[in-house]
Design a protein around this motif. Structure first.
Motif, PDB file in Angstrom:
ATOM      1  N   LEU A 299       2.871  -8.010  -6.872  1.00 36.66           N
ATOM      2  CA  LEU A 299       3.187  -7.840  -5.489  1.00 36.66           C
ATOM      3  C   LEU A 299       3.598  -9.128  -4.220  1.00 36.66           C
ATOM      4  O   LEU A 299       4.142  -8.784  -3.980  1.00 36.66           O
ATOM      5  CB  LEU A 299       1.516  -7.276  -4.960  1.00 36.66           C
ATOM      6  CG  LEU A 299       1.160  -6.638  -3.466  1.00 36.66           C
ATOM      7  CD1 LEU A 299       1.633  -6.802  -2.823  1.00 36.66           C
ATOM      8  CD2 LEU A 299      -0.652  -7.406  -4.034  1.00 36.66           C
ATOM      9  N   ARG A 300       2.979 -10.642  -5.644  1.00 37.61           N
ATOM     10  CA  ARG A 300       2.733 -12.056  -5.193  1.00 37.61           C
ATOM     11  C   ARG A 300       4.302 -12.168  -4.840  1.00 37.61           C
ATOM     12  O   ARG A 300       5.406 -12.855  -4.151  1.00 37.61           O
ATOM     13  CB  ARG A 300       2.173 -12.197  -5.743  1.00 37.61           C
ATOM     14  CG  ARG A 300       2.495 -14.227  -5.336  1.00 37.61           C
ATOM     15  CD  ARG A 300       0.808 -14.530  -5.390  1.00 37.61           C
ATOM     16  NE  ARG A 300       1.114 -14.395  -7.012  1.00 37.61           N
ATOM     17  CZ  ARG A 300       1.322 -15.578  -7.654  1.00 37.61           C
ATOM     18  NH1 ARG A 300       2.015 -16.017  -8.007  1.00 37.61           N
ATOM     19  NH2 ARG A 300       1.624 -15.210  -9.498  1.00 37.61           N
TER      20      ARG A 300
ATOM     21  N   PRO B  78      -2.856  -4.661   2.189  1.00 36.01           N
ATOM     22  CA  PRO B  78      -3.380  -4.247   1.734  1.00 36.01           C
ATOM     23  C   PRO B  78      -3.359  -2.589   1.736  1.00 36.01           C
ATOM     24  O   PRO B  78      -3.254  -1.411   0.738  1.00 36.01           O
ATOM     25  CB  PRO B  78      -4.774  -4.264   1.033  1.00 36.01           C
ATOM     26  CG  PRO B  78      -5.269  -5.854   1.513  1.00 36.01           C
ATOM     27  CD  PRO B  78      -3.820  -5.798   2.673  1.00 36.01           C
TER      28      PRO B  78
ATOM     29  N   TRP C 256      -0.310  -8.218  -9.961  1.00 39.38           N
ATOM     30  CA  TRP C 256       0.104  -8.515  -8.626  1.00 39.38           C
ATOM     31  C   TRP C 256       0.842  -9.890  -8.709  1.00 39.38           C
ATOM     32  O   TRP C 256       1.163 -10.953  -7.564  1.00 39.38           O
ATOM     33  CB  TRP C 256      -2.310  -9.574  -9.213  1.00 39.38           C
ATOM     34  CG  TRP C 256      -3.235  -8.674  -9.004  1.00 39.38           C
ATOM     35  CD1 TRP C 256      -4.576  -8.913  -9.997  1.00 39.38           C
ATOM     36  CD2 TRP C 256      -3.574  -8.886  -7.735  1.00 39.38           C
ATOM     37  NE1 TRP C 256      -5.028  -7.390  -8.661  1.00 39.38           N
ATOM     38  CE2 TRP C 256      -5.253  -8.074  -7.534  1.00 39.38           C
ATOM     39  CE3 TRP C 256      -3.190  -8.953  -6.428  1.00 39.38           C
ATOM     40  CZ2 TRP C 256      -5.695  -7.798  -6.331  1.00 39.38           C
ATOM     41  CZ3 TRP C 256      -3.833  -8.883  -4.710  1.00 39.38           C
ATOM     42  CH2 TRP C 256      -5.147  -7.996  -5.137  1.00 39.38           C
TER      43      TRP C 256
ATOM     44  N   GLU D 120       4.179  -0.777   6.196  1.00 34.10           N
ATOM     45  CA  GLU D 120       4.644   1.078   5.678  1.00 34.10           C
ATOM     46  C   GLU D 120       5.544   0.452   5.825  1.00 34.10           C
ATOM     47  O   GLU D 120       6.722   1.010   4.951  1.00 34.10           O
ATOM     48  CB  GLU D 120       3.412   1.720   6.386  1.00 34.10           C
ATOM     49  CG  GLU D 120       3.616   3.093   4.982  1.00 34.10           C
ATOM     50  CD  GLU D 120       3.141   3.914   5.924  1.00 34.10           C
ATOM     51  OE1 GLU D 120       3.662   4.943   5.282  1.00 34.10           O
ATOM     52  OE2 GLU D 120       2.357   3.847   6.421  1.00 34.10           O
TER      53      GLU D 120
ATOM     54  N   VAL E  93       0.430  -1.373   2.198  1.00 35.96           N
ATOM     55  CA  VAL E  93       0.778  -1.363   0.116  1.00 35.96           C
ATOM     56  C   VAL E  93      -0.013   0.187  -0.200  1.00 35.96           C
ATOM     57  O   VAL E  93       0.921   0.746  -0.540  1.00 35.96           O
ATOM     58  CB  VAL E  93       0.677  -2.501  -0.505  1.00 35.96           C
ATOM     59  CG1 VAL E  93       0.866  -2.519  -1.740  1.00 35.96           C
ATOM     60  CG2 VAL E  93       0.817  -3.835   0.028  1.00 35.96           C
ATOM     61  N   LEU E  94      -0.806   0.045   0.173  1.00 38.29           N
ATOM     62  CA  LEU E  94      -1.640   1.456  -0.664  1.00 38.29           C
ATOM     63  C   LEU E  94      -0.788   3.042   0.257  1.00 38.29           C
ATOM     64  O   LEU E  94      -0.538   3.597  -0.288  1.00 38.29           O
ATOM     65  CB  LEU E  94      -2.649   1.338  -0.182  1.00 38.29           C
ATOM     66  CG  LEU E  94      -3.534   0.599  -1.010  1.00 38.29           C
ATOM     67  CD1 LEU E  94      -4.930   0.454  -0.661  1.00 38.29           C
ATOM     68  CD2 LEU E  94      -3.110   1.225  -2.815  1.00 38.29           C
TER      69      LEU E  94
END
Length: 272
Positions: free
Chosen positions: A183-184, A77, A180, A158, A80-81
């Motif tokens: 992302l998945r 996470p 979501w 990243e 991703v951010l």
């Protein structure tokens, strides 16, 4: 249509790079060769199968797997951010994530002690309110490994996310997919090879962690003595010979090499 012979001459690396590349290979490979030459092969099977060696290897593998799992849950996470963030705040956060890579491991161990020790910034409250004492426990080994290994996972994922771009994600979003789902179904499958490589590097770094573990978790056999600590103890003559340290070093090298080879063979998208 035939290929232009002149065009193919410019493809490939210049020959002048061969010498420094060969020197680099020598610096990376010859130390391991020296270990193999120095090993006492008559006592090697006994050294690597001793109860102390098995305990240390089992603890190293168990804690490294636990640390890698925590890094995946927390680090993906964050990656991703970071990959999607812009601005000075993102640059500062990226620098903070990179910091454990350049800190000496012993500094990391001291920092963890002052954070989670009995009188630490957080550890004092954990001890007073819940009776939880983390230093010099197996949990401390995992925490130390997470601290030094997570940057490898975050930066690797990243980088894969930045390289892949977000074109497919944009298309999926315009077709009605939620964040979501994107992302998945889109983001993670696209970066799966990079995620795999970053996970392997994270695990390998956790497996070889020494400095932060020694200061924050100690060196108690069966509790906090991982393979690097067992090798250090053996080399300094803690009841055994330096030949045992060489044998344990070869065992750790073989374990790390096996992990890398298995991961490379399993890697998604690998050509047959």
């Amino acid at each position: 249509m035939t290929a232009d012979p002149g065009a193919s001459r410019g493809v490939g690396a210049p020959r002048l790079l061969v010498l420094p590349a060969a020197l680099a290979v020598g610096l990376l490979v010859l130390p391991v060769v020296a270990l193999v030459v120095r090993a006492d092969w008559s006592s090697l099977p006994q050294d690597v199968s001793s109860p102390a060696a098995i305990r240390a290897l089992t603890l190293s593998l168990t804690t490294s797997l636990s640390a890698t799992a925590i890094c995946l849950v927390l680090g993906v996470p964050l990656a991703v951010l970071l990959a999607r963030a812009r601005g000075r705040g993102a640059d500062v956060l990226r620098a903070l994530v990179t910091l454990p890579l350049v800190l000496p491991p012993t500094v990391g161990g001291i920092a963890l002690l002052y954070l989670l020790g009995r009188r630490g910034l957080v550890g004092a409250s954990l001890d007073a309110w819940f009776g939880i004492r983390l230093p010099f426990t197996t949990a401390a080994v995992v925490i130390a490994q997470v601290f030094v290994a997570m940057p490898f996972l975050v930066l690797g994922v990243e980088g894969a996310l930045r390289t892949s771009g977000h074109r497919y994600e944009t298309v999926a979003a315009t077709l009605g997919a939620g964040r979501w789902t994107v992302l998945r179904r889109i983001t993670l499958p696209i970066v799966a090879p990079g995620l795999t490589a970053a996970t392997v590097l994270c695990f390998a770094r956790a497996l070889g962690e020494f400095g932060a573990t020694a200061l924050f978790a100690g060196n108690t056999p069966g509790v906090t003595q991982t393979m690097p600590l067992a090798i250090y103890s053996a080399f300094n003559g803690a009841g055994v010979t330096q030949g045992s340290a060489v044998a344990l070093s070869l065992l750790l090298v073989a374990t790390a090499a096996a992990v890398l080879l298995v991961a490379r063979a399993w890697r998604p998208g690998r050509a047959a």
